[in-house]
Design an enzyme around this catalytic site. Structure first.
Site, PDB file in Angstrom:
ATOM      1  N   HIS A 153     -87.671   5.056 -20.530  1.00 29.61           N
ATOM      2  CA  HIS A 153     -87.607   4.444 -21.861  1.00 29.61           C
ATOM      3  C   HIS A 153     -86.224   4.554 -22.485  1.00 29.61           C
ATOM      4  CE1 HIS A 153     -89.432   2.406 -25.078  1.00 29.61           C
ATOM      5  NE2 HIS A 153     -90.604   3.022 -25.098  1.00 29.61           N
ATOM      6  N   ARG A 154     -85.385   5.426 -21.942  1.00 33.51           N
ATOM      7  CA  ARG A 154     -84.009   5.502 -22.449  1.00 33.51           C
ATOM      8  C   ARG A 154     -83.231   4.246 -22.086  1.00 33.51           C
ATOM      9  NH1 ARG A 154     -81.320  10.209 -19.544  1.00 33.51           N
ATOM     10  NH2 ARG A 154     -82.128   8.932 -17.824  1.00 33.51           N
TER      11      ARG A 154
END
Length: 463
Positions: A431-432
């Protein structure tokens, strides 16, 4: 990887057993102290993070001492065994017999020269037999294959003065070409005097702790003791592939921020296309090559998922080619062989690649370079059981797709009810690096291709 070489001809230093390998687990000794060995005879069998490697003797001799017990971790650059009665200086080289120069071999696209001899890279990967593949050395002469010696003659390089970078100091084709490019031979190091035995250390280094022991002790130190009952069961040490799997999965969980999105793809139409392809080709084709082809196309449209996270430089490296990792469960542990340039292949070629990789992975003959360099990975959990999964990202990649087991399900189609073949898909992303909406759009593209456009998957994604 450069590593130390002993100046004592009695001492064999463990070489790099593959690009960047720092250590290896000792699986077995093939000889005993006092036993006479011949050049190229296998002395030890070792396991690196991915490969089972046979380590040969670089010369004739009598084994004096073996360092390490089965299950020990041996480090590259440290002594692995010693010989008895070696000389301390090399004899004068004999003049080479006159011979007519042979034409320099032309390299071919598969890494072999035009005369059929494969380029010598100076490293050992996979499972080897027969020692170092024809490497020979006479007294005072360089350790090199006949092909490398011939190349040196053709390029006007005095091979006996070239310092070898390969295993046990062998001179490789790269060494010879580097010497020719520099205008002459790289001088070999002068013979060093025999190494005098050093005084015994005050105390031997403590053995490395297993991962389980380290975790338990850290928990105790943090005030959360974890009692471990070691009775009534078997103990499996974190060694070789198993330790590498544990460390890499731990690194992925500790570094990447995992999230997953799931959906079903109606593969009824695809199944018909798959059976037509099998009939036309005479080859068995599973659903997996179609999923690979669909994912290659999807990441062309959503390139954020075909990327690597470089945490050291705080950068995301978006790739413009697709090197597809195929997670494979074997009796030796989880491995991820790679199909390079999968986006340049059609379904049938992908199916053949998967079959070849699976066979080489099972018998552990897969080249090390085919276990590196993937840009995104597929895990075919459905070949065993289950529908959905939350696969762990193959760090430093940023996405992985898990394909579940195809099942028959009831679906609604324009108000009508019908039974279709459904393929569960689960995508996990970092998700980064990947927004949730982009991950969902990419999965939707995969689903649409599998459901509505299976004929497009027959040809390469890269135009």
């Amino acid at each position: 990887m450069a590593h130390a070489k002993s100046t004592d001809p009695n001492v064999f230093i463990l070489p790099d057993l593959g690009e960047g390998v720092h250590e290896a687990e000792l699986i077995s000794w093939k000889v005993k102290p006092g036993e006479t060995v011949e050049e190229h005879q296998v002395v030890a069998e070792m396991e690196t993070d991915k490969a089972l490697v046979e380590v040969p003797s670089p010369r004739d001799g009598v084994i004096k001492e073996l360092f390490g017990n089965v299950g020990d971790i041996l480090n590259v650059g440290e002594p692995a065994w010693t010989y008895e009665g070696a000389t301390t200086s090399a004899p004068e080289p004999k003049p080479a017999p006159a011979s007519k120069p042979a034409p320099a071999p032309e390299p071919s696209s598969n890494g072999a020269s035009s005369n059929g001899e494969r380029e010598d890279a100076g490293t050992v990967v996979g499972t080897m037999s027969g020692g170092l593949g024809g490497v020979s050395a006479e007294g005072g002469k360089a350790l090199a294959t006949p092909a490398v010696r011939r190349l040196a003659r053709d390029l006007g390089v005095e091979i006996d003065t070239v310092a070898g970078s390969g295993i046990a100091g062998r001179v490789t084709e790269r060494d010879v070409r580097a010497a020719a490019d520099s205008g002459g031979s790289r001088p070999a190091p002068a013979p060093a005097p025999a190494v005098q035995p050093s005084p015994p250390a005050e105390a031997p280094p403590a053995p490395s702790k297993s991962l389980a022991t380290t975790v338990a002790r850290e928990n105790v130190a943090a005030g959360s003791p974890v009692p471990i009952d070691r009775n009534n069961g078997s103990i499996v040490p974190f060694r070789g592939v198993r330790r590498t799997i544990a460390n890499r999965l731990r690194q992925s969980i500790d570094t990447a921020v995992h999230f997953s999105v799931m959906d079903d793809a109606d593969v009824t139409k695809l199944d018909a296309e798959r059976k037509k392809l099998e009939a036309a080709s005479g080859e068995k084709v599973s659903y997996l090559p179609f999923v690979v082809s669909a994912l290659c196309r999807a990441v062309k449209k959503h390139p954020a998922l075909n990327a690597l996270a470089d945490d050291a430089s705080e950068e995301i490296i978006v790739k413009n080619v697709v090197h597809m990792g195929i997670a494979a469960d074997t009796e030796h542990g989880l491995t991820v062989p790679v199909i390079p340039d999968a986006d340049a292949m059609g379904v049938l070629q992908i199916a053949r690649e998967i079959s070849d990789l699976a066979r080489a992975t099972r018998d552990r003959t897969i080249p090390r370079e085919r276990l590196m360099g993937s840009t995104i990975t597929i895990s075919n959990v459905g070949s065993y059981a289950g529908k959905y999964a939350t696969p762990v990202i193959n760090y430093p990649e940023v996405a992985i797709l898990a394909a579940g087991r195809v099942f028959e399900g009831v679906v609604a189609d324009n108000g009508a009810i019908k039974v279709s073949k459904l393929l569960p898909l689960s995508m996990t992303c970092d998700h980064r690096c990947v927004d949730g909406a982009e991950a969902a759009r990419c999965l939707a593209t995969v689903v649409d291709l599998l459901k509505n456009h299976p004929d497009q998957l027959l040809t390469p994604a890269r135009g």
